[in-house]
Design a protein around this motif. Structure first.
Motif, short mmCIF file in Angstrom:
data_model
loop_
_atom_site.label_atom_id
_atom_site.label_comp_id
_atom_site.label_asym_id
_atom_site.label_seq_id
_atom_site.Cartn_x
_atom_site.Cartn_y
_atom_site.Cartn_z
N LYS A 14 0.85 -1.19 0.00
CA LYS A 14 0.00 0.00 0.00
C LYS A 14 0.89 1.24 0.00
O LYS A 14 0.94 1.99 0.99
N PRO A 15 1.59 1.50 -1.09
CA PRO A 15 2.56 2.61 -1.13
C PRO A 15 1.92 3.98 -1.05
O PRO A 15 2.59 4.96 -0.72
N GLY A 16 0.62 4.07 -1.29
CA GLY A 16 -0.06 5.36 -1.26
C GLY A 16 -0.08 6.01 0.09
O GLY A 16 -0.26 7.23 0.20
N ARG A 17 0.15 5.24 1.17
CA ARG A 17 0.11 5.82 2.52
C ARG A 17 1.51 6.02 3.10
O ARG A 17 1.69 6.31 4.28
N VAL A 18 2.56 5.87 2.25
CA VAL A 18 3.94 6.02 2.70
C VAL A 18 4.51 7.37 2.27
O VAL A 18 4.43 7.75 1.10
N ILE A 19 5.07 8.11 3.23
CA ILE A 19 5.66 9.42 2.95
C ILE A 19 6.98 9.58 3.71
O ILE A 19 7.29 8.79 4.59
N VAL A 20 7.70 10.62 3.36
CA VAL A 20 8.84 11.05 4.16
C VAL A 20 8.37 12.20 5.05
O VAL A 20 7.69 13.11 4.58
N ALA A 21 8.69 12.12 6.33
CA ALA A 21 8.44 13.22 7.27
C ALA A 21 9.75 13.43 8.01
O ALA A 21 10.01 12.82 9.04
N HIS A 22 10.59 14.28 7.44
CA HIS A 22 11.96 14.45 7.91
C HIS A 22 12.06 15.60 8.91
O HIS A 22 11.84 16.75 8.54
N PRO A 23 12.42 15.32 10.16
CA PRO A 23 12.53 16.35 11.20
C PRO A 23 13.97 16.81 11.38
O PRO A 23 14.87 16.38 10.65
N PHE A 24 14.18 17.66 12.37
CA PHE A 24 15.51 18.19 12.66
C PHE A 24 15.76 18.13 14.16
O PHE A 24 14.87 18.39 14.97
N ASN A 25 16.98 17.79 14.52
CA ASN A 25 17.35 17.59 15.92
C ASN A 25 17.59 18.94 16.63
O ASN A 25 18.28 19.79 16.07
N PRO A 26 17.04 19.14 17.85
CA PRO A 26 16.19 18.22 18.61
C PRO A 26 14.74 18.26 18.12
O PRO A 26 14.13 19.34 18.05
N VAL A 27 14.23 17.11 17.79
CA VAL A 27 12.89 17.02 17.19
C VAL A 27 11.81 17.58 18.11
O VAL A 27 10.81 18.13 17.66
N TYR A 28 12.03 17.47 19.41
CA TYR A 28 11.00 17.91 20.35
C TYR A 28 10.88 19.43 20.43
O TYR A 28 9.92 19.96 20.98
N LEU A 29 11.85 20.17 19.82
CA LEU A 29 11.78 21.63 19.84
C LEU A 29 11.77 22.26 18.44
O LEU A 29 11.02 23.19 18.19
N ILE A 30 12.61 21.76 17.53
CA ILE A 30 12.69 22.36 16.19
C ILE A 30 11.38 22.11 15.44
O ILE A 30 10.94 20.97 15.32
N PRO A 31 10.75 23.16 14.92
CA PRO A 31 9.43 23.00 14.32
C PRO A 31 9.40 22.46 12.89
O PRO A 31 8.38 21.92 12.46
#
Length: 320
Positions: free
Chosen positions: A132-149
């Protein structure tokens, strides 16, 4: 504010990025299940959450936010079974990521979103082995993930537009700034920009032009201050005076052809490695990594408050 469609979140992989995601999810009131096959993964995960929590409390927790909403489940199939969104954070190796994402795809419920935190791989590559590739995405965050928006959202050739839309709404509910990238490319956008500076920084150290401390100072007290508010384009737009970027390009455009930058990375020799490592260790003598992280977190919280004050478009509750 929680997403109206996503309630249960699962985090696969509890390294630095995975634990950063867990901290952010919990701080926004979500129920989180974490999974990782590594020995002592749960112990390290909970220690990481404890370390991040004071900064999150200072920033402000959402209603109902609690570390008690975190459960560790070593079995991948059980961990993802009821999740509305699965955030994958396994090591940055294509073969491993494709294997794990295919397993998640097999075990997850049909309408669950599968998001990879990959910093460089294309989503079309990652979704290739999924049924089911239609529900796969990249969601790339930045460290520290808990603060960087910032979180870069990228769909592959088979990703459904509805997946991107739901994901964007979800990450906004985390007080993040989702940047939807229309064209997939290795390294996405922000990492490609950071990589360019990193390559040139290594050349300057390798050639004996500057130490690691001097390179850092050149950014901290110069362009870094301006970039925090305006980024590279608007910074140079102001450098062009009343005519803005038009004059900037006319005046300094020819200089772009000068061979100032190396463009390609230097060979990471033993000598260069030692020079970089020794330089960083000298810069941080007398301070532990935990102390440096605490200092960084306090700075980021105040900096984001300042950014919100001076750049209304950067308000954390809205789109980029």
């Amino acid at each position: 504010m929680e997403s109206t469609t996503i309630k249960q979140v699962t985090v696969v992989g509890t390294g630095v990025i995975g634990n950063g995601w867990i901290s952010r999810f919990l701080s926004q009131g979500y129920d989180v299940i974490a999974t990782d096959p590594a020995e002592n993964a749960e112990k390290r995960m909970r220690a990481s959450i404890d370390q991040a929590w004071p900064a999150l409390e200072k920033q402000g927790l959402a209603k109902g936010a609690s570390k008690d909403k975190l459960k560790f489940e070593p079995n991948l199939e059980k961990a993802v079974a009821d999740a509305d969104l699965i955030q994958e954070n396994v090591p940055e190796r294509e073969e491993l990521k494709r294997k794990v994402l295919a397993e998640i795809d097999r075990f997850a419920k049909p309408d669950a979103i599968i998001a990879s935190s990959t910093s460089g791989l294309k989503p079309s590559t990652l979704q290739a082995d999924c049924s089911k590739p239609g529900r796969v995405i990249v969601a790339h965050p930045f460290n520290p993930v808990y603060l960087i928006p910032l979180v870069e959202l990228v769909g592959g050739k088979d990703t459904a537009s509805e997946t991107i839309k739901k994901a964007e709404e979800f990450y906004q509910s985390l007080n993040m700034k989702p940047l939807v990238i229309s064209t997939e490319i290795e390294g996405h956008v922000a990492d490609r920009l950071m990589e360019a500076i990193w390559r040139e920084a290594l050349h300057l150290v390798n050639d004996g032009v500057a130490t690691t401390e001097e390179v850092d100072a050149a950014i901290i007290y110069g362009p870094g201050l301006r970039w925090a508010l305006m980024g590279p384009f608007l910074t140079l737009h102001l450098a062009g005076g009343e005519q803005g970027m038009k004059h900037m390009l006319e005046q300094f455009g020819p200089a772009l052809k000068l061979p100032w930058t190396k463009l390609v990375a230097p060979e990471l020799t033993e000598e260069l490695t030692d020079r970089v490592v020794e330089g960083c260790e000298a810069q941080t003598t007398g301070h532990t990594i935990a102390q440096l992280e605490e200092r960084r977190d306090e700075f980021l919280i105040e900096l984001m408050q300042l950014l919100e004050k001076y750049w209304p478009g950067a308000n954390l509750n809205g789109k980029i």
